[in-house]
Design an enzyme around this catalytic site. Structure first.
Site, PDB file in Angstrom:
ATOM      1  N   GLY A  25      -4.779   9.689  -2.793  1.00 30.31           N
ATOM      2  CA  GLY A  25      -3.325   9.746  -2.931  1.00 30.31           C
ATOM      3  C   GLY A  25      -2.556   9.982  -1.649  1.00 30.31           C
ATOM      4  O   GLY A  25      -1.414  10.435  -1.693  1.00 30.31           O
ATOM      5  N   SER A  26      -3.146   9.612  -0.495  1.00 34.54           N
ATOM      6  CA  SER A  26      -2.380   9.842   0.740  1.00 34.54           C
ATOM      7  C   SER A  26      -1.176   8.906   0.837  1.00 34.54           C
ATOM      8  O   SER A  26      -0.132   9.288   1.381  1.00 34.54           O
ATOM      9  CB  SER A  26      -3.281   9.725   1.979  1.00 34.54           C
ATOM     10  OG  SER A  26      -3.668   8.399   2.190  1.00 34.54           O
ATOM     11  N   ASN A  27      -1.289   7.699   0.301  1.00 36.93           N
ATOM     12  CA  ASN A  27      -0.110   6.818   0.279  1.00 36.93           C
ATOM     13  C   ASN A  27       0.934   7.330  -0.711  1.00 36.93           C
ATOM     14  O   ASN A  27       2.136   7.253  -0.448  1.00 36.93           O
ATOM     15  CB  ASN A  27      -0.510   5.379  -0.045  1.00 36.93           C
ATOM     16  CG  ASN A  27      -1.012   4.650   1.185  1.00 36.93           C
ATOM     17  OD1 ASN A  27      -0.244   4.328   2.075  1.00 36.93           O
ATOM     18  ND2 ASN A  27      -2.321   4.439   1.242  1.00 36.93           N
TER      19      ASN A  27
ATOM     20  N   LEU B 111      -6.263  -5.129 -12.798  1.00 39.09           N
ATOM     21  CA  LEU B 111      -5.337  -5.003 -13.921  1.00 39.09           C
ATOM     22  C   LEU B 111      -5.395  -6.253 -14.795  1.00 39.09           C
ATOM     23  O   LEU B 111      -5.647  -7.357 -14.312  1.00 39.09           O
ATOM     24  CB  LEU B 111      -3.927  -4.808 -13.382  1.00 39.09           C
ATOM     25  CG  LEU B 111      -3.690  -3.456 -12.704  1.00 39.09           C
ATOM     26  CD1 LEU B 111      -2.483  -3.509 -11.779  1.00 39.09           C
ATOM     27  CD2 LEU B 111      -3.526  -2.361 -13.753  1.00 39.09           C
TER      28      LEU B 111
ATOM     29  N   HIS C 101      -2.761  -2.866   0.997  1.00 41.24           N
ATOM     30  CA  HIS C 101      -4.164  -3.208   1.237  1.00 41.24           C
ATOM     31  C   HIS C 101      -4.469  -3.013   2.719  1.00 41.24           C
ATOM     32  O   HIS C 101      -3.666  -3.410   3.572  1.00 41.24           O
ATOM     33  CB  HIS C 101      -4.413  -4.665   0.820  1.00 41.24           C
ATOM     34  CG  HIS C 101      -5.837  -5.080   1.006  1.00 41.24           C
ATOM     35  ND1 HIS C 101      -6.848  -4.687   0.151  1.00 41.24           N
ATOM     36  CD2 HIS C 101      -6.430  -5.828   1.978  1.00 41.24           C
ATOM     37  CE1 HIS C 101      -8.003  -5.187   0.581  1.00 41.24           C
ATOM     38  NE2 HIS C 101      -7.770  -5.876   1.676  1.00 41.24           N
TER      39      HIS C 101
ATOM     40  N   GLU D 120      -0.357   2.702   7.375  1.00 39.61           N
ATOM     41  CA  GLU D 120      -0.066   2.542   5.934  1.00 39.61           C
ATOM     42  C   GLU D 120       1.030   3.507   5.520  1.00 39.61           C
ATOM     43  O   GLU D 120       1.948   3.166   4.774  1.00 39.61           O
ATOM     44  CB  GLU D 120      -1.316   2.818   5.089  1.00 39.61           C
ATOM     45  CG  GLU D 120      -2.404   1.775   5.224  1.00 39.61           C
ATOM     46  CD  GLU D 120      -3.518   1.981   4.199  1.00 39.61           C
ATOM     47  OE1 GLU D 120      -3.232   2.288   3.038  1.00 39.61           O
ATOM     48  OE2 GLU D 120      -4.696   1.831   4.589  1.00 39.61           O
TER      49      GLU D 120
END
Ligand code: GRF
Length: 224
Positions: free
Chosen positions: A14-16, A92, A108, A173
């Site tokens: 969850g760093s983004n 998905l 990505h 990112e």
């Protein structure tokens, strides 16, 4: 002005997500995270949502269609307008992707269309490229495909391993995703014929060589 209501799908660290939470912490930022969904109950990113007092849900992904139905229901209940995939590690259901067409983005860790899929940094090292980076793009049913919104470039250093390259890419990112989300939330991003147009878009004026040309003076690109 109302802020764009964003749902973030995660599977892990969850760093983004944290970078987006931080950006949304600025009252002038045009988006807010209204929901976080993880397919894994143990995802550390869930704690980040909790700390930021963001509503979070765990939706297991044993079955693609069941996940799609439950996630779609939760996203609609919260009035979500845009979905951000941030380290969501499952494919998905195509029906879900179509339902959120041009309203779902992904980040990505490569310069797409190079190195789609898992281990993008390992693929970049194996290919011997001198630059890699990351891409924010709209999501299409095929993995890591879709109109490109924004990219950031980092050099590959001699002796890099996967971990060092991944860490260097991750730094950009965390800058690129909030930038892309801001442009979308400002209503400046449109998909036209499978390409992204951004109002008031500016590209950098510099070029970078790798290896560096140490014999030459710095040069500027001719202006258009
Ligand atoms: C990032 O490298 C992202 O580009 C990729 O998965 C990783 C997620 O990292 N899709 P984090 O969970 O955001 O820290």
């Amino acid at each position: 002005m109302a802020r764009l209501r964003v749902g973030v799908l995660i599977s892990g660290r969850g760093s983004n997500l944290q970078a987006l939470i931080k950006a949304c912490g600025d009252p002038a930022y045009p988006a807010e995270i209204a929901l976080v969904i993880s397919n894994r109950p143990a995802a550390p990113g869930l704690r980040l949502a909790d700390t930021a007092e963001i509503r979070a849900a765990v939706v297991p992904h044993f079955d693609r269609d069941a996940f799609a139905a439950e996630a779609d229901k939760l996203l609609h209940e919260q009035g979500i307008e845009l979905v951000c995939l941030a380290g969501f590690m499952r494919l998905l259901a195509p029906s879900f992707v179509e339902a959120w067409r041009d309203r779902m983005v992904n980040i990505h860790p490569s310069l797409l269309p190079a190195f789609r899929g898992l281990h993008a940094q390992r693929q970049a090292l194996a290919a011997g490229v001198r630059f890699s980076g990351c891409t924010v793009h709209f999501v299409r049913p095929e993995l890591d495909c879709g109109p490109i919104i924004a990219q950031a470039v980092v050099p590959v250093h001699p002796g890099d391993d996967e971990e060092r390259l991944a860490a260097r890419i991750l730094v950009v990112e965390h800058r690129l995703y909030p930038l892309a989300l801001r442009l979308i939330a400002e209503g400046r991003v449109r998909v036209i014929a499978n390409q992204v147009e951004i109002d008031g878009w500016q590209a950098p004026e510099i070029a970078v060589l790798s290896p560096q040309d140490t014999s030459a003076r710095p040069f500027a690109l001719p202006s258009a």
